[in-house]
Design a protein around this motif. Structure first.
Motif, PDB file in Angstrom:
ATOM      1  N   GLY A 186       0.820  -1.254  -0.414  1.00 57.99           N
ATOM      2  CA  GLY A 186      -0.201   0.100  -0.211  1.00 57.99           C
ATOM      3  C   GLY A 186       0.731   1.169  -0.084  1.00 57.99           C
ATOM      4  N   ARG A 187       0.486   2.228  -1.247  1.00 62.45           N
ATOM      5  CA  ARG A 187       0.784   3.862  -0.783  1.00 62.45           C
ATOM      6  C   ARG A 187       0.096   3.924   0.560  1.00 62.45           C
ATOM      7  NH1 ARG A 187       2.271   7.953  -4.586  1.00 62.45           N
ATOM      8  NH2 ARG A 187       1.432   9.299  -3.842  1.00 62.45           N
ATOM      9  N   MET A 188       0.304   3.699   1.516  1.00 64.05           N
ATOM     10  CA  MET A 188      -0.845   3.786   2.774  1.00 64.05           C
ATOM     11  C   MET A 188      -0.152   2.910   4.190  1.00 64.05           C
ATOM     12  SD  MET A 188      -3.755   0.534   1.557  1.00 64.05           S
ATOM     13  CE  MET A 188      -4.702   0.812   2.819  1.00 64.05           C
ATOM     14  N   ALA A 228       2.728  13.145   3.772  1.00 63.17           N
ATOM     15  CA  ALA A 228       2.949  14.678   3.427  1.00 63.17           C
ATOM     16  C   ALA A 228       3.551  14.338   1.734  1.00 63.17           C
ATOM     17  CB  ALA A 228       4.926  14.112   4.097  1.00 63.17           C
ATOM     18  N   LYS A 229       3.449  15.565   1.345  1.00 59.48           N
ATOM     19  CA  LYS A 229       3.882  16.191  -0.251  1.00 59.48           C
ATOM     20  C   LYS A 229       4.549  17.010  -0.555  1.00 59.48           C
ATOM     21  CE  LYS A 229       1.212  13.779  -2.629  1.00 59.48           C
ATOM     22  NZ  LYS A 229       2.129  12.850  -2.867  1.00 59.48           N
ATOM     23  N   PRO A 230       4.997  17.060  -1.055  1.00 58.76           N
ATOM     24  CA  PRO A 230       5.815  18.025  -2.043  1.00 58.76           C
ATOM     25  C   PRO A 230       5.278  18.121  -2.906  1.00 58.76           C
ATOM     26  CG  PRO A 230       6.643  16.348  -2.672  1.00 58.76           C
ATOM     27  CD  PRO A 230       5.341  15.689  -2.483  1.00 58.76           C
ATOM     28  N   CYS A 256      -5.228  16.298  -2.793  1.00 53.67           N
ATOM     29  CA  CYS A 256      -4.123  16.263  -3.757  1.00 53.67           C
ATOM     30  C   CYS A 256      -4.231  15.216  -5.235  1.00 53.67           C
ATOM     31  CB  CYS A 256      -3.125  15.275  -3.520  1.00 53.67           C
ATOM     32  SG  CYS A 256      -1.187  16.523  -3.556  1.00 53.67           S
ATOM     33  N   ASP A 257      -3.734  14.924  -5.136  1.00 51.08           N
ATOM     34  CA  ASP A 257      -3.846  14.399  -6.803  1.00 51.08           C
ATOM     35  C   ASP A 257      -4.734  12.988  -7.376  1.00 51.08           C
ATOM     36  OD1 ASP A 257      -1.707  15.642  -7.929  1.00 51.08           O
ATOM     37  OD2 ASP A 257       0.020  14.179  -7.764  1.00 51.08           O
ATOM     38  N   PRO A 258      -5.286  13.186  -8.193  1.00 51.64           N
ATOM     39  CA  PRO A 258      -6.058  12.551  -8.652  1.00 51.64           C
ATOM     40  C   PRO A 258      -5.905  10.703  -8.759  1.00 51.64           C
ATOM     41  CG  PRO A 258      -5.771  13.233 -10.674  1.00 51.64           C
ATOM     42  CD  PRO A 258      -4.978  13.793  -9.847  1.00 51.64           C
TER      43      PRO A 258
HETATM   44 MN    MN Z   1       0.557  12.330  -6.201  1.00 48.38          MN
END
Ligand code: MN
Ligand code: PEP
Length: 462
Positions: free
Chosen positions: A124-126, A131-133, A438-440
């Motif tokens: 998982g990206r879980m 935290a986001k750039p 953030c992103d779709p």
């Molecule tokens: Mn993304």
């Protein structure tokens, strides 16, 4: 990259229980980007002290198992499926949403296992992707400019000064939210929820939709394979449990460093915030704090490579992050864009292969294909995403190298964030159905469709 972390952080060196190991703090004197400004906040030192003392989220032994699994993938004997939100939020860390995502990843992996005739490593990206750039430090709406949203571990999405303040106490909440997410993932994947027959049964819902009739024959083949296993007396009890690994972008080094522990068996440092950590496209400079810090921990590491990555960049990253050429240690996650992949990827793969290094190549078909819809939403076209995946397979097939995995932004929910798919999402649906901060992400059905398409391509090849 202006100040170094040592200049930013007045509380360094830490006086709390943080693990000490030669080189583990060298990143503090190197250039760093994309960090919060919270080092003067009175809450900073207590947050770091607390995180230095808490139990690890993952165990070093599990991290070693993952390294072995990824080594198999690097040798063409397994396939990696890594998926989840662009940015997890505290609010969305609910049982329903977490289980839907795990379930979708399990469903995708059954299809991919069949298509590839290989074990699929599920990740998982879980449980830590908080935290986001960001491309800009600020966000302006009308007359008001506030700090950009950097993920729930740093500040809130709500557009108010209080919410957008960088708050170090959020690191502690991120830790606890990761712990409860991981607890649920462990319960699901060890407690019968991952039963192959059950997962297979869920997939029937996908092909029952007339829009997906073209996937029926593959679904039937899988069904036959499961029944064949059954009559042959396969041990379905054993197939009730699966390994599931956690990963996130190692962006906030304050957090990653505080959660690093020295393993009592090996005496080596492990970042216990996740099994697998990756370095983003924006923080992968060779002499940066991020690359240095991750070169010091034993976890398997990923690096995102965008369309401007040169073979020299890739080779230098290998020398720094995988000096012993250990299979499973280093994964290159390419995110070139559908337009670029067929042109840019071959040289990279060729030069890396010629150097003798054995990295795992994974495609992220999301981040090079982001566009703005006419009605103003950040989106991706399902066809572009699939085109990059196809390009990735074509390049590796032509070079005789192994296309070892998929890295996707996806959810188990019925959201409308990416355009297209067989049961198409159009931009009008964004007004009600766009939830990402953030992103779709691919929604549940689009994710399964991708798995069917990739499995079809893999099955043809095999
Ligand atoms: Mn993304
Ligand atoms: C991401 O994975 O959400 C991300 C920001 O990716 P990249 O570093 O590839 O831009």
């Amino acid at each position: 990259m202006s100040q170094t972390p040592a200049e930013l952080d007045p509380s360094f060196p830490p006086t709390s229980g943080a693990a000490v190991y030669p080189g583990l703090d060298d990143w503090r004197s190197l250039p760093i980007s994309q960090q919060p400004s919270w080092h003067d906040d009175p809450g900073y030192a207590p947050a770091i002290a607390e995180l230095s003392m808490v139990p690890p989220l993952v165990f070093a032994g599990e991290v070693d198992i993952l390294r072995d699994r990824l080594a198999q993938a690097a040798q063409g004997k397994a396939f990696l499926l890594q998926g989840g939100d662009c940015a997890e939020t505290f609010e969305a860390a609910t049982a329903d949403k977490i289980s839907a995502r795990v379930r979708t990843i399990l469903q995708m992996s059954v299809v991919l296992t069949y298509g590839a005739s290989l074990p699929v490593i599920k990740m998982g990206r879980m449980a830590g992707q908080f935290a986001k750039p960001r491309s800009s430090n600020d966000e302006t709406r009308g007359e008001t400019t506030l700090p950009a949203y950097r993920g729930d571990m740093v500040n809130g999405f709500e557009f108010t000064p209080e919410s957008r303040r960088h708050d170090p106490a959020r690191m502690v909440r991120a830790y606890h939210t990761s712990a409860s997410t991981l607890n649920l993932i462990r319960a699901f994947t060890q407690g019968g929820f991952a039963d192959l027959r059950l997962v297979h049964h869920w997939n029937r819902g996908f092909t029952a939709n007339p829009a997906h009739s073209r996937y029926e024959s593959l679904a039937r083949d899988i069904d036959r394979a499961v029944r064949f296993m059954d009559v042959c007396g396969a041990d379905f009890e054993a197939l009730k449990r699966v390994e599931f690994f956690a990963s996130h972008e190692a962006l906030l080094l304050d957090y990653e460093r505080a959660l690093t522990r020295i393993d009592s068996r090996t005496g080596q440092p492990y970042d216990t915030s996740a099994h697998f950590l990756w370095i983003g496209e924006r923080t992968r400079d060779l002499d940066s704090a991020h690359v240095d810090f991750l070169s010091r921990v034993r976890n398997p590491i990923g690096v995102k490579l965008g369309p401007n990555s040169t073979p020299e960049d890739a080779l230098a990253l290998i020398d720094k992050l995988d000096p012993n050429r250990e299979p499973g240690r280093l994964t290159f996650i390419t995110r070139m864009g559908a337009q670029n992949i067929r042109e840019k990827l071959p040289t990279l793969v060729e030069k890396v292969t010629a150097s003798g290094a054995q990295v795992l190549w994974v495609t992220d078909p999301m981040h090079g294909n982001t566009v703005t819809s006419p009605n103003g939403y950040k989106t991706r076209n399902f066809d572009d995403v699939m085109d990059e995946v196809r390009g990735f397979f074509e390049v590796h097939n032509a070079l005789g190298t192994f296309p070892g995995g998929l890295h996707v932004e996806m959810t188990g929910d019925d959201v409308s964030e990416c355009l297209g798919g067989a049961d198409p999402v159009d931009q009008e649906a964004f007004v009600e159905g766009y939830e990402s901060v953030c992103d779709p992400r691919l929604n549940h059905m689009q994710s399964l469709e991708m798995a069917f398409l990739v499995a079809g391509a893999l099955a043809e090849k095999g």
